[in-house]
Scaffold this active site. Structure first.
Site, mmCIF file in Angstrom:
data_model
loop_
_atom_site.group_PDB
_atom_site.id
_atom_site.type_symbol
_atom_site.label_atom_id
_atom_site.label_comp_id
_atom_site.label_asym_id
_atom_site.label_seq_id
_atom_site.Cartn_x
_atom_site.Cartn_y
_atom_site.Cartn_z
ATOM 1 N N TYR A 257 0.854 -1.190 0.000
ATOM 2 C CA TYR A 257 0.000 0.000 0.000
ATOM 3 C C TYR A 257 0.886 1.234 0.000
ATOM 4 C CZ TYR A 257 -3.526 3.343 1.826
ATOM 5 O OH TYR A 257 -4.354 4.418 2.030
ATOM 6 N N LYS B 224 -1.670 -1.514 -3.825
ATOM 7 C CA LYS B 224 -2.638 -0.421 -3.839
ATOM 8 C C LYS B 224 -1.842 0.860 -4.021
ATOM 9 C CE LYS B 224 -5.888 2.190 -0.954
ATOM 10 N NZ LYS B 224 -6.515 2.323 0.386
#
Length: 295
Positions: free
Chosen positions: A136, A164
């Site tokens: 992320y 992400k």
């Protein structure tokens, strides 16, 4: 390429609270809402779920309850990130046999590690579990950018399966795909550019907007993944004000207020140091909900 487990509209779910404590009855209703709306996955206790102001015990309980409420109908991704590698490993191990489909782990924040430090951080976490790991990258919040080259190195670790990307920089997507391989899952962490990322080969969006527009986001992503970009764009444009204005103050302040206005949660409150949406910002978020046709 076969559709990956993590794809489409994945909600970065808010954590409902009443008088400062997690409201598990409301959490159950939220999970059911997303199952019925066609949401493709739930991130439990990520940034939007107020991970930094929940204790480790609360983190684990909220995630396990989310798995229980979902009952196998929708994949649950556990937010297990920390700026301390040892704590991230503890969280990951506590959830390894919980029924979650994978983990989302944010780049270590505040302490600003080097690229090698980030690589070793994620490598150590991945080696502590068999669960699929999603990186992320959100430098606007962490102060550090996980470079595409480092993502490419990490993609060689078998259970690191995707990223992400919340930079909003679409030029990174083809480079990450080139370095990490076409099977590496690319999920946008930026609602405003999520559809554009899918046009470039991304597999979906981990979405804040989904909290208040679940059915629309699911439909948009399904159309995009089917190559029906004009139809997807029509939905996206209707939601564009939300994509932007749900960040008029720090996430998840605006989205909790919006969810409250829609009756999805009973209180818009957050734990300090986050405060509820200011009166000055409320008309902007309300107008975005109206533009989206939600009220």
């Amino acid at each position: 390429m076969a559709t990956p487990l993590f794809h489409g509209s994945i909600v970065a779910l808010v954590t409902p609270m009443t008088h400062g404590e997690v409201n598990y009855e409301e959490l159950k209703r939220l999970v059911e809402h997303h199952v019925q709306a066609g949401t493709h996955g739930i991130v439990s206790v990520g940034t939007t779920g107020e991970s930094t102001t929940l204790s480790i015990d609360e983190n684990v309980k909220v995630i396990k309850k989310t798995v229980e409420f979902a009952d196998g109908r929708i994949p649950i991704i556990a937010g297990t990130g920390s700026n301390a590698t040892s704590e991230a490993i503890i969280l990951t191990k506590l959830l390894t046999n919980s029924g979650v489909a994978g983990c989302l782990s944010v780049v270590p924040y505040y302490n600003k590690p080097t690229q090698e430090g980030m690589y070793l951080h994620y490598k150590a976490i991945a080696e502590s579990t068999d669960l699929p790991q999603i990186l992320y990258n959100v430098p606007s919040r962490t102060g550090s950018d996980l470079k595409p080259e480092t993502i490419g190195r990490l993609a060689e670790i078998p259970n690191i399966v995707g990223v992400k990307e919340a930079t909003g920089d679409l030029t990174r997507l083809p480079l990450i795909k080139k370095l990490a391989g076409e099977d590496f899952i690319f999920l946008s962490g930026d609602d405003a550019t999520g559809l554009e990322s899918m046009k470039l080969g991304g597999q979906g969006v981990i979405s804040v907007t989904n909290n208040v527009a679940a059915a629309d986001m699911a439909k948009m992503c399904e159309l995009a993944l089917a190559g029906k970009f004009d139809e997807a764009e029509a939905i996206n444009q209707r939601l564009m004000a939300l994509h932007h204005d749900l960040f008029i103050e720090a996430n998840p302040i605006p989205v909790k207020w919006a969810a409250y206005k829609l009756g999805l949660i009973s209180e818009p409150n957050l734990r300090l140091p986050l405060t509820t949406l200011s009166e000055a910002a409320q008309p902007t978020v309300l107008a975005a909900l109206q533009k989206a046709g939600l009220i």
